[in-house]
Design a protein around this motif. Structure first.
Motif, mmCIF file in Angstrom:
data_model
loop_
_atom_site.group_PDB
_atom_site.id
_atom_site.type_symbol
_atom_site.label_atom_id
_atom_site.label_comp_id
_atom_site.label_asym_id
_atom_site.label_seq_id
_atom_site.Cartn_x
_atom_site.Cartn_y
_atom_site.Cartn_z
ATOM 1 N N SER B 234 0.838 -1.200 0.000
ATOM 2 C CA SER B 234 0.000 0.000 0.000
ATOM 3 C C SER B 234 0.873 1.249 0.000
ATOM 4 O O SER B 234 0.567 2.232 -0.679
ATOM 5 N N LEU B 237 2.229 1.719 -3.413
ATOM 6 C CA LEU B 237 1.178 2.208 -4.305
ATOM 7 C C LEU B 237 0.953 3.701 -4.109
ATOM 8 O O LEU B 237 0.811 4.454 -5.064
ATOM 9 N N GLU B 238 0.946 4.110 -2.828
ATOM 10 C CA GLU B 238 0.716 5.506 -2.511
ATOM 11 C C GLU B 238 1.824 6.364 -3.126
ATOM 12 O O GLU B 238 1.568 7.404 -3.738
ATOM 13 N N ALA B 240 3.770 5.675 -5.612
ATOM 14 C CA ALA B 240 3.669 5.693 -7.074
ATOM 15 C C ALA B 240 2.582 6.657 -7.511
ATOM 16 O O ALA B 240 2.745 7.423 -8.466
ATOM 17 N N ASP B 241 1.499 6.633 -6.766
ATOM 18 C CA ASP B 241 0.376 7.498 -7.084
ATOM 19 C C ASP B 241 0.795 8.973 -6.986
ATOM 20 O O ASP B 241 0.525 9.770 -7.880
ATOM 21 N N ARG B 242 1.476 9.274 -5.883
ATOM 22 C CA ARG B 242 1.895 10.661 -5.680
ATOM 23 C C ARG B 242 2.828 11.110 -6.803
ATOM 24 O O ARG B 242 2.712 12.185 -7.370
ATOM 25 N N LYS B 243 3.749 10.237 -7.093
ATOM 26 C CA LYS B 243 4.719 10.559 -8.136
ATOM 27 C C LYS B 243 4.016 10.820 -9.468
ATOM 28 O O LYS B 243 4.309 11.792 -10.170
ATOM 29 N N ALA B 244 3.081 9.929 -9.766
ATOM 30 C CA ALA B 244 2.365 10.059 -11.035
ATOM 31 C C ALA B 244 1.603 11.376 -11.087
ATOM 32 O O ALA B 244 1.597 12.086 -12.098
ATOM 33 N N ARG B 245 0.983 11.708 -9.932
ATOM 34 C CA ARG B 245 0.251 12.970 -9.880
ATOM 35 C C ARG B 245 1.167 14.156 -10.145
ATOM 36 O O ARG B 245 0.848 15.069 -10.900
#
Lengths: 427, 447
Positions: B234, B237-238, B240-245
């Motif tokens: 998790s 995932l978080e 990666a999500d932040r980075k993508a954003r």
């Protein structure tokens, strides 16, 4: 009172003497009658007789028990053919012989192309140039045997293709599917030319009669249907199995149809009478596959932990294979060199000597990278016409080709040791 | 003779002499029976069960034939045998096929049979002497009429085959094995985990599931440890999500920048073009006025002519004006005031944005995230009655609308539609004005 007592005692004595005079000889049974009685006794009774007799002797006279007693008792209890009854003697018989040596097998090629489990596999019976596979992805694919290249994809079924059969006398390929259909493909036009509709549930297996224009198919509805190829009508329905049928095979002579089922039986059918003339009930679990020897009139069938071969046509037990703790066996194949291959549901390949039942090699299949651990099962297998290559279809969607290790000798590759256990005799 | 008498004596029984006596007794019984009974009588005496088993079950069935000799030869069937079987079976199957595939023949035969069945019955009438003939004819059936009795389930007919002995150990020995409580519990699937008992698929937290699971809430068993791989996953995932954003944000910014630059460039170009056009126009006007000054005074006729012409033009303009649409009139007005008006402004369509993605239905925002989605069978209405009043999570509509608008305009790459460009706005225009002043002849109306 005394007079009366003495009178009675005299009377009793007299009657006893008279009885002895008249019937004494009848207490001992004459010899010819004795043999008749003995013949009617069960094994248990005979054993009781002899045990009782020997006990009496032991108590009274001999203190040393001779070794011969055991043998004597065996022969007395079981009669002349005690050798076949005695487990130990049969074991000795078995140990006195040596199984034939076979070269071990190794993987030479992995073919990918299906997008579902490879459920069935048949080699071209005419010129040994290609093989056909059926898969969970509803297609039948035809591959070049030498190069492993995909030649053709036949799509027409709507559910898993469970079995294919390639005709030796027609340019036809038959495929059976879980969508209740058996389809006939013309391999010259690569088209479906006939449907055989009539099964009430998924069809698991199909085979072509070697001499007649008939095909046999069977499946989850537990009946074997014989279809006339041209008119597409079900000519005969063989009823008898109590569970889904796993495999059906046609032979030119009796038994013309052999079928195995999940009710743990193999049936040998007499199609002229329309019923089974022999039911093999030795297996304990569902029989998933059986296979015929290409150069001998015998077959081999397997259930979980149990492989047996049978003499045809009478269906007499030929060999118990050393197959304890092999697990569920999905597929069997025999080649001309008396090698029996058994593919397990856990991805174990085991190779047996057909004549002796000796397991000489066992190994795990090579996993395809990216496949799950649950996809290890070997679902189907076939030797090519020469018996030199083994092709397996697996649950990891791949087709694998195996070959014997070249230049191997009994010295370099001795294989598993020949040590038949008594428990393997199963009786 | 009973079955129990066949069983061996109990292991630790002391009654050996009795046993011997029993054996003797049995011997006598056997002898008597052998002497008195006929053989077939004895067979009848045997129970059906006995005969079925003992006749079929032989010890030899269990002994593999090949054990004695591995080299046992079993030849394949000969060609003769194959041919013979082929002929025999082919005949049988041809017969069956003929029967199956030739319904015409069958019907003909049936008709014949029906004809044969038509009987003529002489009925003696009770009153007179005349005899009447009665003919019984089979009722004609519609061959296409469906069967009156519908077979719902296809059941295989019972097969009459002799009882087959079972040559394998039955499972009874194994099933008799006691299953311990622990083993039983291991097989128990709690409803939270089972997909059968939780058909609606309600998501239940893993800790609650574990609490419900009979296997792990026992004291003797250790609490089930949740693999820290879950938390790692998790966290990853978080991240990666932040980075993508962040990346997306950067990208959007860069895009915006580029769009702005482009826009500016375009505007510049347009401005230059407009400037050029204006200069050109003013030059021509100047030229014309010069010419007028040159030859206006000495030629009365031409002057009059010019006046006439201008009058005529004015008249024409008036007529045109009266025919013009409001939009054209507006444009005209703007033009006369020295302004350039874009078509859109005139039409009143300037406010619209050309982004297609921003057509939100404002009603969407009255609903919180999925608050009104139908949850289960028990819910009758798909949205609550007082959604406007009750929801404390109401979206700030004004702010949302503004945001949407902003976003839309940003994405359009156009900050604002060009509405008016006053001629006096920039330096060039000023210069022009100065020029006009110099000559003192230009009218604003002419512009």
């Amino acid at each position: 009172m005394d007079d009366v007592d003495t009178l009675e005692s005299i009377n009793g004595f007299y009657s006893r003497v008279r009885w002895n005079n008249q019937f004494k000889q009848l207490t001992i049974v004459p010899k010819h009658l004795q043999t008749v009685f003995d013949g009617r006794k069960t094994v248990l009774e005979k054993y009781q007789d002899i045990a009782g007799r020997s006990n009496g002797i032991d108590e009274s006279k001999s203190l040393v028990k001779s070794e011969n007693d055991h043998q004597n008792m065996l022969s007395q209890v079981f009669g002349q053919d005690s050798a076949s009854h005695s487990v130990l003697q049969r074991q000795e018989q078995l140990l006195s012989q040596r199984p034939a040596w076979h070269a071990p097998w190794k993987l030479i090629r992995v073919i990918n192309g299906h997008v579902g489990w490879v459920r069935c596999l048949k080699v071209d019976p005419v010129d040994n140039e290609w093989f056909a596979t059926g898969s969970n992805d509803t297609t039948v694919k035809i591959w070049d045997l030498a190069s492993g290249k995909l030649k053709l994809t036949l799509a027409g079924h709507v559910m898993t293709v469970r079995d294919v059969a390639i005709s030796q006398r027609h340019p036809y390929l038959f495929s059976a599917s879980e969508d209740k259909m058996v389809k006939c493909w013309d391999l010259e036009k690569n088209q479906i030319i006939r449907d055989y509709h009539g099964h009430l549930s998924g069809v698991h297996t199909v085979d072509i009669h070697p001499t007649l224009d008939l095909i046999a198919s069977a499946g989850r509805d537990g009946v074997v249907k014989l279809w006339d190829i041209r008119s597409r009508t079900a000519v005969m329905t063989l009823i008898g199995h109590k569970s889904p049928i796993t495999k059906v095979h046609c032979l030119p002579v009796n038994p013309q149809v052999v079928s195995s089922s999940t009710d743990a039986t193999v049936r040998l059918w007499d199609v002229t009478a329309g019923k089974s003339y022999k039911i093999l009930t030795h297996h304990k679990r569902s029989v998933r596959d059986f296979s015929l020897h290409p150069s001998e009139f015998s077959m081999v069938s397997a259930c979980t932990d149990d492989i047996r071969s049978w003499k045809l046509p009478e269906g007499a037990l030929l060999t118990n294979f050393a197959s304890e703790s092999t697990g569920i066996i999905n597929t069997l194949s025999v080649n001309q060199d008396d090698v029996l291959f058994a593919g397990g549901d856990d991805g174990m390949l085991s190779f047996y000597d057909y004549k002796s039942g000796h397991k000489y090699q066992t190994m795990a299949t090579q996993e395809v990278p990216g496949s799950l651990e649950s996809e290890r099962a070997i679902l189907t297998s076939a030797f090519d016409r020469t018996g030199l290559r083994l092709i397996t279809g697996e649950a990891d969607k791949s087709i694998k080709v195996w070959k014997q290790i070249p230049h191997s000798t009994p010295e370099t590759h001795p294989g598993l040791p020949w040590a038949p256990s008594i428990s393997a005799q199963r009786f | 003779m009973s079955f129990t008498s066949l069983l061996p004596a109990p292991k630790h029984s002391q009654s050996v002499p009795e046993d011997n006596f029993n054996a003797e007794q049995k011997n006598k019984e056997l002898a008597v029976r052998a002497l008195t009974h006929q053989k077939d009588e004895q067979d009848i005496e045997r129970s059906v069960f006995d005969s079925a088993i003992t006749n079929n079950l032989k010890f030899q069935d269990f002994v593999p034939i090949r054990q004695k000799d591995f080299g046992l030869q079993i030849p394949l069937p000969s060609q003769n045998e194959i041919d013979e079987t082929y002929r025999r079976t082919k005949g049988i199957f041809e017969q069956i096929l003929l029967k199956n595939t030739q319904p015409e023949a069958a019907t003909i035969r049936n008709n014949q049979r029906a004809l044969e069945n038509t009987q003529e019955i002489l009925v003696h009438s009770t009153g007179g002497k005349s005899n009447r003939k009665l003919k019984v004819i089979e009722h004609a059936k519609d061959p296409l009429q469906p069967n009156a009795h519908r077979a719902k389930k296809v059941v295989a007919p019972p097969v009459d085959e002799p009882m087959t002995p079972i040559f394998h150990k039955t499972d009874s020995v194994e099933t008799a094995k006691k299953v311990s409580k622990e083993e039983k519990d291991m097989w128990k699937i709690p409803p939270a985990i089972s997909s059968w008992k939780n058909p609606n698929g309600y998501t239940i937290g893993i800790d609650k599931r574990l609490a419900m699971d009979g296997r792990y809430n026992k004291d003797k068993m250790q609490a089930h440890e949740i693999n820290d791989g879950f938390s790692q996953l998790s966290a990853a995932l978080e991240m990666a999500d932040r980075k993508a954003r962040q990346e997306l944000k950067l990208k959007a910014e860069a895009k915006k920048q580029i769009a702005e630059d482009e826009n500016r460039e375009k505007g510049e170009k347009l401005r230059i073009l407009a400037q050029k056009a204006r200069e050109e126009r003013s030059r021509q006007r100047n030229k014309r006025s010069h010419r007028a000054i040159d030859d206006g005074y000495n030629n009365e006729a031409t002057h009059r002519e010019a006046i006439r012409k201008s009058r005529r033009e004015e008249l024409e303009r008036d007529i045109r004006k009266s025919k013009m649409s409001t939009a054209d009139r507006l444009r005209e007005l703007a033009y006369s005031q020295g302004r350039e008006v874009s078509e859109k402004v005139v039409l009143g369509a300037a406010k619209s944005t050309n982004s297609s993605g921003a057509h939100y239905d404002s009603r969407l925002f009255t609903k919180g995230a999925n608050t009104q989605a139908k949850r289960g069978e028990g819910q009758v209405y798909d949205n609550p009655l007082f959604s406007q009043l009750g929801s404390s999570y109401r979206a700030n509509l004004n702010k949302l609308d503004k945001d949407v608008e902003d976003e839309a305009s940003m994405s359009a790459g156009q900050t604002k539609p060009i509405e008016f460009t006053a001629a006096t706005d920039n330096n060039d225009a000023d210069k022009e004005k100065e020029e006009h002043k110099e000559y003192g002849l230009s009218k604003k109306d002419d512009l």
